[in-house]
Design a protein around this motif. Structure first.
Motif, PDB file in Angstrom:
ATOM      1  N   PRO A  78      -0.656   1.069  24.546  1.00  0.00           N
ATOM      2  CA  PRO A  78      -1.996   0.622  24.941  1.00  0.00           C
ATOM      3  C   PRO A  78      -1.988  -0.604  25.837  1.00  0.00           C
ATOM      4  O   PRO A  78      -2.850  -0.757  26.702  1.00  0.00           O
ATOM      5  CB  PRO A  78      -2.675   0.319  23.593  1.00  0.00           C
ATOM      6  CG  PRO A  78      -1.905   1.109  22.590  1.00  0.00           C
ATOM      7  CD  PRO A  78      -0.499   1.141  23.082  1.00  0.00           C
ATOM      8  N   ASN A  79      -1.012  -1.478  25.636  1.00  0.00           N
ATOM      9  CA  ASN A  79      -0.964  -2.727  26.410  1.00  0.00           C
ATOM     10  C   ASN A  79       0.064  -2.694  27.534  1.00  0.00           C
ATOM     11  O   ASN A  79       0.410  -3.729  28.103  1.00  0.00           O
ATOM     12  CB  ASN A  79      -0.653  -3.903  25.475  1.00  0.00           C
ATOM     13  CG  ASN A  79       0.678  -3.752  24.783  1.00  0.00           C
ATOM     14  OD1 ASN A  79       1.233  -2.658  24.739  1.00  0.00           O
ATOM     15  ND2 ASN A  79       1.189  -4.833  24.234  1.00  0.00           N
ATOM     16  N   ALA A  80       0.582  -1.496  27.851  1.00  0.00           N
ATOM     17  CA  ALA A  80       1.578  -1.353  28.923  1.00  0.00           C
ATOM     18  C   ALA A  80       1.290  -0.054  29.665  1.00  0.00           C
ATOM     19  O   ALA A  80       1.759   1.012  29.267  1.00  0.00           O
ATOM     20  CB  ALA A  80       2.990  -1.367  28.350  1.00  0.00           C
TER      21      ALA A  80
END
Length: 316
Positions: A78-80
């Motif tokens: 989600p954060n990459a």
């Protein structure tokens, strides 16, 4: 050690494997398993390279050169997130990709990225090109540490599309590749269990150790049988016309994971702390395999398997 080992395999042709569905799938998976018996971390990189070659053949991408080591960087976090820009062959990638094994060992990689419409594309990158930046090491576990797994940032990095949108996940070979990973798990389990087999062969194992070995041996044989049966299914249905590739792959991975857990837990119980503390090869194999098998999502994968098996119950 891992980098040197995988490069030796590459240079001597040991990574030139028959593609899945070619009629020699059992040989492909047996050879991957044998590599993992030698070095689990190196086999993890070798499996990714051979999977990349199979993907490029299946989707019509550029074939690797003899001195190129390829990775497959398809994890989605989600954060990459990596996004693709451009049309045709004039594509660039931007963003950060997590869980990139061989970040500074591989020469090239297949990378998934989000397209403008939200679908997922697959792209081939020369990792030596401008715009490819491996980030700092954050790996804290001794297991698989030599695979050099970390995040990589792409800044306007040139890339070549491979296949069409969502082809990476929709192709039959996706599930065949998933079984190739399980073949490496099985080789790793054999490597972990080897000291117990050796002790029993010297007639220095008591009844408790022999009982543990019997359980391990049965589980390893079951896993090997499942792999060979799956290879026959893949060779008889390489285009997955039956629609059973995912069910087959999930079953095989579940059976092999049981063998891995049996090997890890029972070898520990049978041999005690000695090999874990004093045998560098064994300690490394245990650490590597414990991390590697966590590519399985455990009960989440079993729940998916149960759902698919229930839908196919009448056809058993």
């Amino acid at each position: 050690m891992t980098a040197a080992q995988v490069m030796e395999w590459l240079e001597t042709g040991r990574l030139q494997l028959p593609p899945p569905g070619s009629g020699q799938t059992a040989q492909r998976w047996r050879r991957l398993s044998q590599l993992a018996e030698i070095d689990i971390a190196a086999a993890r990189l070798a499996e990714a390279h051979t999977d990349a070659v199979a993907i490029l053949i299946e989707l019509g991408g550029p074939l690797p050169g003899r001195d190129e080591l390829w990775g497959v960087w398809a994890a989605e976090a989600p954060n990459a997130i990596v996004t693709a820009h451009g049309k045709g062959d004039a594509v660039t990638l931007d963003g950060t990709k997590a869980w990139c094994s061989g970040a500074e060992l591989c020469t090239d990689a297949l990378v998934t990225a989000r397209l403008a419409d939200g679908r997922r594309g697959l792209f081939a990158l020369d990792l030596r090109a401008p715009g490819v930046h491996p980030l700092e090491h954050t790996w804290r576990n001794a297991g698989m540490a030599e695979c050099d797994t970390r995040s990589v940032r792409f800044d306007n990095a040139p890339a070549i599309p491979v296949g069409g949108p969502d082809d990476y996940l929709d192709r039959p070979g996706f599930w065949f590749g998933a079984i190739g990973v399980a073949a490496c798990w099985l080789g790793g389990a054999r490597a972990v269990a080897a000291p117990l087999y050796q002790r029993a062969a010297r007639l220095s194992a008591d009844d408790h150790a022999l009982a543990h070995l019997g359980a391990i041996d049965a589980a390893l044989n079951a896993a090997d049988t499942a792999l060979r049966a799956a290879a026959g299914q893949v060779d008889s249905d390489p285009d997955n016309r039956s629609g059973l590739a995912e069910l087959t792959a999930r079953r095989v991975r579940a059976v092999v994971e049981v063998a891995v857990e049996e090997a890890l837990n029972r070898t520990d119980r049978a041999l005690g702390p000695g090999p874990l503390c004093l045998d560098e090869r064994h300690a490394r194999a245990v650490a590597d395999l414990r991390v590697y098998v966590r590519q399985s999502h455990a009960e989440r994968d079993l729940a998916v398997l149960g759902s698919i098996a229930a839908k196919n119950y009448e056809s058993f």
